[in-house]
Design an enzyme around this catalytic site. Structure first.
Site, PDB file in Angstrom:
ATOM      1  N   GLY A  16       0.837  -1.197   0.000  1.00  0.00           N
ATOM      2  CA  GLY A  16       0.000   0.000   0.000  1.00  0.00           C
ATOM      3  C   GLY A  16       0.873   1.249   0.000  1.00  0.00           C
ATOM      4  O   GLY A  16       0.529   2.268  -0.602  1.00  0.00           O
TER       5      GLY A  16
ATOM      6  N   GLU B  82      -7.024   1.332   4.246  1.00  0.00           N
ATOM      7  CA  GLU B  82      -7.640   0.736   5.436  1.00  0.00           C
ATOM      8  C   GLU B  82      -9.093   0.337   5.194  1.00  0.00           C
ATOM      9  O   GLU B  82      -9.754  -0.119   6.124  1.00  0.00           O
ATOM     10  CB  GLU B  82      -7.599   1.741   6.607  1.00  0.00           C
ATOM     11  CG  GLU B  82      -6.188   2.038   7.062  1.00  0.00           C
ATOM     12  CD  GLU B  82      -6.116   2.878   8.323  1.00  0.00           C
ATOM     13  OE1 GLU B  82      -7.173   3.241   8.878  1.00  0.00           O
ATOM     14  OE2 GLU B  82      -4.991   3.173   8.752  1.00  0.00           O
TER      15      GLU B  82
ATOM     16  N   HIS C 250      -5.016  -6.959   6.439  1.00  0.00           N
ATOM     17  CA  HIS C 250      -6.047  -6.175   5.751  1.00  0.00           C
ATOM     18  C   HIS C 250      -7.198  -7.038   5.222  1.00  0.00           C
ATOM     19  O   HIS C 250      -7.225  -8.236   5.440  1.00  0.00           O
ATOM     20  CB  HIS C 250      -5.396  -5.330   4.654  1.00  0.00           C
ATOM     21  CG  HIS C 250      -4.566  -4.206   5.213  1.00  0.00           C
ATOM     22  ND1 HIS C 250      -4.731  -2.884   4.849  1.00  0.00           N
ATOM     23  CD2 HIS C 250      -3.580  -4.205   6.139  1.00  0.00           C
ATOM     24  CE1 HIS C 250      -3.873  -2.133   5.520  1.00  0.00           C
ATOM     25  NE2 HIS C 250      -3.160  -2.916   6.293  1.00  0.00           N
TER      26      HIS C 250
ATOM     27  N   HIS D   3      11.115   0.680 -12.818  1.00  0.00           N
ATOM     28  CA  HIS D   3      12.330   1.373 -13.286  1.00  0.00           C
ATOM     29  C   HIS D   3      12.086   2.611 -14.145  1.00  0.00           C
ATOM     30  O   HIS D   3      13.045   3.206 -14.622  1.00  0.00           O
ATOM     31  CB  HIS D   3      13.231   0.410 -14.073  1.00  0.00           C
ATOM     32  CG  HIS D   3      13.411  -0.924 -13.424  1.00  0.00           C
ATOM     33  ND1 HIS D   3      14.160  -1.095 -12.284  1.00  0.00           N
ATOM     34  CD2 HIS D   3      12.912  -2.148 -13.734  1.00  0.00           C
ATOM     35  CE1 HIS D   3      14.129  -2.376 -11.922  1.00  0.00           C
ATOM     36  NE2 HIS D   3      13.382  -3.028 -12.774  1.00  0.00           N
TER      37      HIS D   3
ATOM     38  N   ASN E 287      11.436   0.403  -8.295  1.00  0.00           N
ATOM     39  CA  ASN E 287      11.013  -0.974  -8.513  1.00  0.00           C
ATOM     40  C   ASN E 287      10.013  -1.295  -7.420  1.00  0.00           C
ATOM     41  O   ASN E 287      10.392  -1.553  -6.278  1.00  0.00           O
ATOM     42  CB  ASN E 287      12.196  -1.941  -8.481  1.00  0.00           C
ATOM     43  CG  ASN E 287      11.715  -3.363  -8.774  1.00  0.00           C
ATOM     44  OD1 ASN E 287      10.503  -3.597  -8.872  1.00  0.00           O
ATOM     45  ND2 ASN E 287      12.625  -4.295  -8.909  1.00  0.00           N
TER      46      ASN E 287
HETATM   47  C1  LIG Z   1      -4.034   4.555   5.460  1.00  0.00           C
HETATM   48  C2  LIG Z   1      -2.884   3.659   5.090  1.00  0.00           C
HETATM   49  N1  LIG Z   1      -2.149   3.958   4.000  1.00  0.00           N
HETATM   50  C3  LIG Z   1      -1.112   3.188   3.629  1.00  0.00           C
HETATM   51  C4  LIG Z   1      -0.771   2.054   4.319  1.00  0.00           C
HETATM   52  C5  LIG Z   1       0.415   1.255   3.892  1.00  0.00           C
HETATM   53  O1  LIG Z   1       0.087  -0.038   3.461  1.00  0.00           O
HETATM   54  P1  LIG Z   1       1.198  -1.181   3.490  1.00  0.00           P
HETATM   55  O2  LIG Z   1       1.331  -1.649   4.899  1.00  0.00           O
HETATM   56  O3  LIG Z   1       0.645  -2.236   2.581  1.00  0.00           O
HETATM   57  O4  LIG Z   1       2.444  -0.603   2.974  1.00  0.00           O
HETATM   58  C6  LIG Z   1      -1.489   1.702   5.469  1.00  0.00           C
HETATM   59  C7  LIG Z   1      -1.115   0.505   6.244  1.00  0.00           C
HETATM   60  O5  LIG Z   1      -1.859  -0.057   6.988  1.00  0.00           O
HETATM   61  C8  LIG Z   1      -2.572   2.524   5.872  1.00  0.00           C
HETATM   62  O6  LIG Z   1      -3.247   2.257   6.990  1.00  0.00           O
END
Ligand SMILES: Cc1ncc(COP(=O)(O)O)c(C=O)c1O
Length: 390
Positions: free
Chosen positions: A55, A161, A187, A214, A246
């Site tokens: 994420g 989330e 998640h 890249h 990457n």
């Molecule tokens: C609101 C939000 N954005 C981004 C992320 C980042 O996701 P990841 O843990 O898959 O890098 C999270 C992680 O829980 C999150 O709660």
């Protein structure tokens, strides 16, 4: 642990999917990732879905892509309106691309951005709003979309989330010009590590596709408008057009993602059944403020804030939870402005950031899982009854 923050949602289908990849001998990004992207786009009704390694890299590649589109790209010094509660890697790509953040407080009940502050947050330099639906609960996405349309702003939705949440019949994550999802272990679906970018904007999608690998041209379709292909295959094989990363996912993640997506509806239903019980147990209890659902939450976790009007010692509550083997955490990192890393940011507060502080100082969350949690929630109630006494 008696009541953990998260648990695995994998079954024999996911193990079989991993086995198929192992037998194929190809582990780097390929057809399984592509199949997952197609299924994801179909499921959420968007034109394009791009799988990435997390994420966080979805947010990174997404923000970077907005800096390299042809029409009005984001530029250093542009301003972005953000809520005071979000994940650290919601904010980092903004800082890394030289953007100036304007922090707006959250509402104490929904825990999402207080949209009554939007007009005050707007300046002639504002280019984007970041919408974050905290812990499954849709933020005021319709209001934010209308505000961005009215002022010619980009709406970036970090929906990491809140996969599966809905507002007015539309999935959270699809209101923005671009939306991001996480498929990390805890998640709504899990590929262990993974993320997805969604957009209906084909140019933005192609830029993000190049940045994912890249900044090269190899993954772009022949009809793309973001560069002109030359005849020389030797140079085209390693042709770099953007300062990319990457952030590619593995085939293993793509294959598991396909299986997890098939189970998403059933897993959401189980999360929502737990939520009904959680609400029944805590809604009318004056000692706690629980998250007020906006639209249809996908109930990532359950939040409890000790009522600031009463004197209840959070440390004592935490101690009791620990003794009862119940996992808990600060709500999505709390008020981001209170973290040391803020010293590296160019930012401003819009008015007072009061509610995010209350959530930071008096709040916590416990886990939700895609299976029945009746014994865990009933035990939570007993423990809090004993420990959360004014
Ligand atoms: C609101 C939000 N954005 C981004 C992320 C980042 O996701 P990841 O843990 O898959 O890098 C999270 C992680 O829980 C999150 O709660």
């Amino acid at each position: 642990m008696f009541y953990d923050l998260a648990s695995s949602s994998w079954g024999p289908e996911e193990i079989a999917a991993l086995q198929r990849v192992i037998e194929s001998g190809r582990f780097t990004m390929g057809e399984h990732v592509e199949r997952f992207e197609e299924a994801f786009a179909r499921k959420f009704g968007v034109k394009h879905a791009l799988m990435v390694s997390s994420g966080s890299t979805a947010n990174l590649v997404g923000v970077a892509a907005l800096c390299y589109v042809k029409d009005r790209p984001l530029r250093r010094g542009d301003e972005v309106i953000v809520p005071a509660i979000a994940w650290a890697t919601t904010y980092y790509p903004l800082q890394q691309h030289g953007l100036r953040l304007r922090f707006v407080d959250v509402e104490l009940d929904t825990l999402n951005m207080d949209v009554s502050q939007l007009e005050k947050a707007l300046t002639p330099r504002t280019r984007m709003v970041v919408a974050v639906s905290v812990l499954g609960n849709p933020c005021a996405l319709g209001v934010l979309r209308a505000f961005c349309d009215r002022h010619g702003l980009i709406l970036f939705e970090d929906n990491c989330e809140s996969m599966g949440a809905m507002l007015n019949g539309k999935p959270a994550g699809t209101f923005g010009n671009i939306g991001t999802f996480s498929t990390f272990f805890s998640h709504h679906i899990s590929t262990m590590e993974g993320g997805v970018i969604v957009t209906d904007d084909t140019e933005l999608y192609h830029v993000a596709r190049s940045l994912r690998a890249h900044g090269w041209t190899r993954d772009l379709p022949a009809d793309t408008t973001i560069y002109e292909r030359r005849e020389d295959d030797f140079f085209e094989a390693y042709r770099f057009i953007l300062p990319g990363y990457n952030a590619r996912p593995l085939e293993l993640a793509g294959a598991v993602g396909v299986e997890q997506l098939k189970k998403l509806n059933a897993m959401l239903a189980a999360r929502r059944r737990n939520a009904r019980l959680f609400q029944k147990l805590f809604r009318a209890d004056r000692r706690f403020i629980i998250q007020r659902e906006n639209g249809q939450s996908s109930w990532f976790c359950f939040t409890l804030i000790l009522n600031p009007a009463l004197v209840i010692d959070r440390a004592r509550v935490m101690k009791a939870l620990k003794a009862a083997d119940i996992g808990y955490r600060i709500i999505t990192g709390g008020n981001f402005l209170r973290h040391d890393v803020i010293r590296y940011f160019d930012y401003e507060r819009v008015g007072e950031i009061r509610n995010a502080d209350i959530a930071h100082d008096r709040g916590f969350f416990v886990g939700n899982h895609p299976h029945d949690l009746t014994p865990q929630l009933e035990r939570l109630r007993e423990v809090l009854d004993a420990a959360a006494r004014p």
